[in-house]
Design a protein around this motif. Structure first.
Motif, PDB file in Angstrom:
ATOM      1  N   MET A  81     -20.489 -77.053  42.451  1.00 57.28           N
ATOM      2  CA  MET A  81     -19.218 -77.765  42.291  1.00 57.28           C
ATOM      3  C   MET A  81     -18.645 -78.044  43.679  1.00 57.28           C
ATOM      4  SD  MET A  81     -18.515 -77.913  38.914  1.00 57.28           S
ATOM      5  CE  MET A  81     -16.736 -77.978  38.717  1.00 57.28           C
ATOM      6  N   ARG A  82     -18.214 -79.278  43.889  1.00 60.07           N
ATOM      7  CA  ARG A  82     -17.631 -79.646  45.174  1.00 60.07           C
ATOM      8  C   ARG A  82     -16.312 -80.402  44.965  1.00 60.07           C
ATOM      9  NH1 ARG A  82     -20.388 -76.385  46.747  1.00 60.07           N
ATOM     10  NH2 ARG A  82     -22.019 -76.372  48.346  1.00 60.07           N
ATOM     11  N   ASP A  83     -15.360 -80.091  45.850  1.00 62.91           N
ATOM     12  CA  ASP A  83     -14.057 -80.745  45.808  1.00 62.91           C
ATOM     13  C   ASP A  83     -14.141 -81.991  46.701  1.00 62.91           C
ATOM     14  OD1 ASP A  83     -11.415 -81.209  45.267  1.00 62.91           O
ATOM     15  OD2 ASP A  83     -10.741 -79.196  45.758  1.00 62.91           O
ATOM     16  N   PHE A  84     -14.885 -82.999  46.256  1.00 62.88           N
ATOM     17  CA  PHE A  84     -15.079 -84.219  47.042  1.00 62.88           C
ATOM     18  C   PHE A  84     -13.744 -84.930  47.254  1.00 62.88           C
ATOM     19  CE2 PHE A  84     -19.212 -83.617  44.905  1.00 62.88           C
ATOM     20  CZ  PHE A  84     -20.054 -83.669  46.001  1.00 62.88           C
ATOM     21  N   THR A  85     -13.451 -85.280  48.520  1.00 66.75           N
ATOM     22  CA  THR A  85     -12.159 -85.869  48.854  1.00 66.75           C
ATOM     23  C   THR A  85     -12.373 -87.193  49.576  1.00 66.75           C
ATOM     24  OG1 THR A  85     -11.466 -83.580  49.271  1.00 66.75           O
ATOM     25  CG2 THR A  85      -9.875 -85.319  49.748  1.00 66.75           C
ATOM     26  N   TYR A  86     -11.801 -88.255  49.033  1.00 67.41           N
ATOM     27  CA  TYR A  86     -12.010 -89.588  49.607  1.00 67.41           C
ATOM     28  C   TYR A  86     -11.245 -89.730  50.917  1.00 67.41           C
ATOM     29  CZ  TYR A  86     -12.599 -94.667  49.735  1.00 67.41           C
ATOM     30  OH  TYR A  86     -12.942 -95.946  50.098  1.00 67.41           O
ATOM     31  N   ILE A  87     -11.825 -90.451  51.847  1.00 75.67           N
ATOM     32  CA  ILE A  87     -11.291 -90.543  53.203  1.00 75.67           C
ATOM     33  C   ILE A  87      -9.857 -91.070  53.253  1.00 75.67           C
ATOM     34  CG2 ILE A  87     -12.381 -92.811  53.541  1.00 75.67           C
ATOM     35  CD1 ILE A  87     -11.707 -90.084  56.233  1.00 75.67           C
ATOM     36  N   ASP A  88      -9.511 -92.051  52.427  1.00 72.51           N
ATOM     37  CA  ASP A  88      -8.146 -92.576  52.459  1.00 72.51           C
ATOM     38  C   ASP A  88      -7.124 -91.509  52.069  1.00 72.51           C
ATOM     39  OD1 ASP A  88      -9.315 -94.944  53.147  1.00 72.51           O
ATOM     40  OD2 ASP A  88      -8.723 -96.045  51.347  1.00 72.51           O
ATOM     41  N   ASP A  89      -7.495 -90.644  51.128  1.00 76.77           N
ATOM     42  CA  ASP A  89      -6.600 -89.556  50.742  1.00 76.77           C
ATOM     43  C   ASP A  89      -6.449 -88.550  51.877  1.00 76.77           C
ATOM     44  OD1 ASP A  89      -6.162 -90.565  48.133  1.00 76.77           O
ATOM     45  OD2 ASP A  89      -8.028 -89.675  47.434  1.00 76.77           O
ATOM     46  N   ILE A  90      -7.550 -88.270  52.564  1.00 71.90           N
ATOM     47  CA  ILE A  90      -7.508 -87.363  53.712  1.00 71.90           C
ATOM     48  C   ILE A  90      -6.582 -87.903  54.800  1.00 71.90           C
ATOM     49  CG2 ILE A  90      -8.876 -86.574  55.698  1.00 71.90           C
ATOM     50  CD1 ILE A  90      -9.372 -84.801  53.356  1.00 71.90           C
ATOM     51  N   VAL A  91      -6.738 -89.172  55.126  1.00 76.23           N
ATOM     52  CA  VAL A  91      -5.918 -89.780  56.179  1.00 76.23           C
ATOM     53  C   VAL A  91      -4.440 -89.744  55.795  1.00 76.23           C
ATOM     54  CG1 VAL A  91      -5.370 -91.971  57.332  1.00 76.23           C
ATOM     55  CG2 VAL A  91      -7.749 -91.206  57.151  1.00 76.23           C
ATOM     56  N   GLN A  92      -4.153 -90.004  54.528  1.00 75.73           N
ATOM     57  CA  GLN A  92      -2.768 -89.940  54.056  1.00 75.73           C
ATOM     58  C   GLN A  92      -2.176 -88.553  54.317  1.00 75.73           C
ATOM     59  OE1 GLN A  92      -2.420 -89.403  49.851  1.00 75.73           O
ATOM     60  NE2 GLN A  92      -0.368 -88.606  50.223  1.00 75.73           N
TER      61      GLN A  92
ATOM     62  N   ASN B 155      -4.837 -76.303  53.005  1.00 75.20           N
ATOM     63  CA  ASN B 155      -6.020 -76.907  52.390  1.00 75.20           C
ATOM     64  C   ASN B 155      -5.768 -78.390  52.222  1.00 75.20           C
ATOM     65  OD1 ASN B 155      -7.511 -74.538  52.009  1.00 75.20           O
ATOM     66  ND2 ASN B 155      -6.621 -74.151  49.996  1.00 75.20           N
ATOM     67  N   ILE B 156      -6.776 -79.211  52.484  1.00 72.24           N
ATOM     68  CA  ILE B 156      -6.645 -80.638  52.229  1.00 72.24           C
ATOM     69  C   ILE B 156      -7.907 -81.086  51.481  1.00 72.24           C
ATOM     70  CG2 ILE B 156      -7.440 -81.181  54.585  1.00 72.24           C
ATOM     71  CD1 ILE B 156      -5.592 -83.711  54.383  1.00 72.24           C
ATOM     72  N   GLY B 157      -7.763 -81.199  50.173  1.00 70.66           N
ATOM     73  CA  GLY B 157      -8.876 -81.529  49.304  1.00 70.66           C
ATOM     74  C   GLY B 157      -8.387 -82.272  48.078  1.00 70.66           C
ATOM     75  N   ASN B 158      -9.308 -82.556  47.188  1.00 68.17           N
ATOM     76  CA  ASN B 158      -8.975 -83.369  46.020  1.00 68.17           C
ATOM     77  C   ASN B 158      -8.353 -82.563  44.891  1.00 68.17           C
ATOM     78  OD1 ASN B 158      -8.976 -85.992  44.832  1.00 68.17           O
ATOM     79  ND2 ASN B 158     -10.665 -85.381  43.512  1.00 68.17           N
ATOM     80  N   ASN B 159      -8.577 -81.218  44.925  1.00 65.26           N
ATOM     81  CA  ASN B 159      -8.038 -80.337  43.891  1.00 65.26           C
ATOM     82  C   ASN B 159      -8.662 -80.623  42.529  1.00 65.26           C
ATOM     83  OD1 ASN B 159      -5.061 -79.637  42.107  1.00 65.26           O
ATOM     84  ND2 ASN B 159      -6.170 -78.117  43.303  1.00 65.26           N
ATOM     85  N   LYS B 160      -9.823 -81.316  42.511  1.00 71.55           N
ATOM     86  CA  LYS B 160     -10.523 -81.629  41.260  1.00 71.55           C
ATOM     87  C   LYS B 160     -12.035 -81.514  41.501  1.00 71.55           C
ATOM     88  CE  LYS B 160      -7.227 -85.087  39.515  1.00 71.55           C
ATOM     89  NZ  LYS B 160      -7.081 -86.532  39.173  1.00 71.55           N
ATOM     90  N   PRO B 161     -12.568 -80.303  41.581  1.00 77.74           N
ATOM     91  CA  PRO B 161     -14.007 -80.179  41.848  1.00 77.74           C
ATOM     92  C   PRO B 161     -14.840 -80.770  40.717  1.00 77.74           C
ATOM     93  CG  PRO B 161     -13.094 -78.068  41.183  1.00 77.74           C
ATOM     94  CD  PRO B 161     -11.932 -78.992  41.385  1.00 77.74           C
TER      95      PRO B 161
ATOM     96  N   PHE C  35     -12.043 -80.434  52.699  1.00 79.78           N
ATOM     97  CA  PHE C  35     -12.970 -80.191  51.596  1.00 79.78           C
ATOM     98  C   PHE C  35     -13.822 -81.437  51.352  1.00 79.78           C
ATOM     99  CE2 PHE C  35     -10.266 -76.647  51.032  1.00 79.78           C
ATOM    100  CZ  PHE C  35     -10.857 -75.751  50.152  1.00 79.78           C
ATOM    101  N   THR C  36     -15.084 -81.399  51.775  1.00 76.61           N
ATOM    102  CA  THR C  36     -16.132 -82.392  51.493  1.00 76.61           C
ATOM    103  C   THR C  36     -15.602 -83.832  51.493  1.00 76.61           C
ATOM    104  OG1 THR C  36     -17.087 -80.694  50.037  1.00 76.61           O
ATOM    105  CG2 THR C  36     -18.177 -82.849  50.090  1.00 76.61           C
ATOM    106  N   VAL C  37     -15.342 -84.335  52.678  1.00 77.00           N
ATOM    107  CA  VAL C  37     -14.781 -85.681  52.834  1.00 77.00           C
ATOM    108  C   VAL C  37     -15.902 -86.718  52.750  1.00 77.00           C
ATOM    109  CG1 VAL C  37     -13.293 -87.128  54.254  1.00 77.00           C
ATOM    110  CG2 VAL C  37     -13.081 -84.624  54.376  1.00 77.00           C
ATOM    111  N   TYR C  38     -15.637 -87.820  52.037  1.00 76.93           N
ATOM    112  CA  TYR C  38     -16.646 -88.871  51.888  1.00 76.93           C
ATOM    113  C   TYR C  38     -15.975 -90.235  51.918  1.00 76.93           C
ATOM    114  CZ  TYR C  38     -15.149 -89.840  47.085  1.00 76.93           C
ATOM    115  OH  TYR C  38     -14.418 -90.224  45.993  1.00 76.93           O
ATOM    116  N   GLY C  39     -16.780 -91.288  52.102  1.00 75.88           N
ATOM    117  CA  GLY C  39     -16.256 -92.647  52.080  1.00 75.88           C
ATOM    118  C   GLY C  39     -16.988 -93.554  53.053  1.00 75.88           C
ATOM    119  N   PRO C  40     -16.568 -94.831  53.131  1.00 76.03           N
ATOM    120  CA  PRO C  40     -17.184 -95.794  54.050  1.00 76.03           C
ATOM    121  C   PRO C  40     -17.166 -95.293  55.492  1.00 76.03           C
ATOM    122  CG  PRO C  40     -15.715 -96.908  52.519  1.00 76.03           C
ATOM    123  CD  PRO C  40     -15.501 -95.446  52.310  1.00 76.03           C
ATOM    124  N   TRP C  41     -18.196 -95.645  56.237  1.00 74.07           N
ATOM    125  CA  TRP C  41     -18.373 -95.249  57.628  1.00 74.07           C
ATOM    126  C   TRP C  41     -18.629 -93.746  57.756  1.00 74.07           C
ATOM    127  CZ3 TRP C  41     -19.008 -98.958  61.259  1.00 74.07           C
ATOM    128  CH2 TRP C  41     -18.483-100.243  60.979  1.00 74.07           C
ATOM    129  N   GLY C  42     -19.085 -93.121  56.663  1.00 69.51           N
ATOM    130  CA  GLY C  42     -19.295 -91.681  56.656  1.00 69.51           C
ATOM    131  C   GLY C  42     -20.507 -91.217  57.438  1.00 69.51           C
TER     132      GLY C  42
END
Length: 339
Positions: free
Chosen positions: A222-233, A261-267, A187-194
């Motif tokens: 509305m987007r469930d933006f998910t930070y890259i470190d959380d995705i990698v975890q 599903n792998i997302g932030n769960n907080k759109p 779900f909409t992954v973002y972060g450095p080196w994106g």
């Protein structure tokens, strides 16, 4: 463990490879460095991995091979010449809107390429294949949050259709050959080196340069933006959790098959997202409000209860924190690039 990461020069693959090396794994990264977006960024990620390995004495743990996964002979050679304990398949032709104008790229990479990876895993009896699916498979689903138990029969882009196809193909291989497969709907992954094609990247660039940004649906998506470190975890957590053989719901078919599903769960709204960039940059955006684009959906919202139950997945990065990390990286990267 010996791990194959496809798409290692991509955004998620780059960060995942770094994390796996830190954990002591041996990683073979493959990528075709295609020109969907600026290849200099992909090369820069590779160079950063090489620097990272030298600095931390990981040189013997990492190898990179330039290869196109749509090339069946080349992929077969990879599997013939290496033994993998795990395969993490992230390589794909990304982007919803690009698939409208360039369908063949998606067929070659996301369908032909995926079959080649499945075949390699089958021939080698790989213990666990983890692959990237997408929240795009939910299409215009009106029920939120999106659950993996929801029907996903109505994709609204070819990209989404190929990702749903990947899930079906993985199930067939899991059933026929007892290949344990886990699909992750990102779900909409973002972060450095994106990726430069993502909104947060282009918005940051345009706001810094005093250019107007197109804000679709008047910023109310509305987007469930998910930070890259959380995705990698989450990915790392699932590596040693191959699915057990089980009957599929409503079917007599059995397969070692799982979807999460792998997302932030907080759109959050696109407006809040833009405000986070404005704060990090220290400048207000020049906005051009526009209607929804073809292939876009109004809301993405991940029900991540299954992944939390399986591996304790619990994202912790707020959008303001994650965007600040991205903007700091972006300013440093562009400054270095422009020297």
């Amino acid at each position: 463990m010996n791990i194959l990461v496809t798409g290692s020069a991509g955004f998620i693959g780059f960060h995942l490879t770094k994390s796996l090396l830190k954990l002591g794994h041996n990683v073979l990264g493959i990528d075709n460095i295609n020109d969907y977006y600026d290849t200099s960024l992909k090369h820069a990620r590779n160079e950063e991995l090489i620097r990272f390995c030298k600095e931390n004495k990981y040189e013997k743990q990492y190898e990179f091979i330039l290869v196109d996964i749509a090339n069946s002979a080349a992929v077969a050679d990879i599997f013939n010449n290496h033994i993998f304990d795990r395969v993490i398949h992230l390589a794909a032709q990304a982007g919803v809107r690009y698939s409208i104008d360039n369908p063949t790229a998606y067929v070659n990479s996301n369908l032909v390429g995926f079959v080649n990876i499945l075949e390699g895993c089958r021939q080698q009896s790989t213990a666990h294949l983890i692959y990237a699916s997408s929240s795009s498979v939910y299409g215009m689903n009106t029920k939120i949050p999106f659950s993996t138990s929801d029907r996903v029969d109505y994709p609204i882009s070819l990209y989404a259709a190929t990702k749903k196809s990947n899930e079906l193909m993985a199930h067939a291989y899991s059933h026929l050959f007892n290949l344990p497969t886990t699909g992750l709907r990102f779900f909409t992954v973002y972060g450095p080196w994106g990726r430069p094609d993502m909104a947060y990247y282009s918005f940051t660039k345009k706001i810094i340069n005093n250019e107007t940004i197109d804000v679709f649906n008047n910023g109310q998506m509305m987007r469930d933006f998910t930070y890259i470190d959380d995705i990698v975890q989450g990915i790392v957590g699932i590596i040693n959790k191959p699915p057990a053989l089980k009957k599929m719901s409503g079917s007599s078919a059995q397969a070692a098959y799982q979807i999460y599903n792998i997302g932030n769960n907080k759109p959050i709204t696109l407006d809040r997202f833009i405000q986070a960039i404005e704060t990090a940059v220290g400048k207000k955006a020049l906005r051009n409000n526009k209607p929804m684009q073809p292939g876009d959906v109004p809301t993405t919202y991940a029900d991540t209860a299954e992944l939390m139950h399986a591996v304790g997945f619990q994202p912790s990065t707020e959008i303001e924190e994650g965007i600040q990390e991205f903007v700091d990286w972006y300013q440093s990267y562009t400054e270095t690039k422009n020297k």
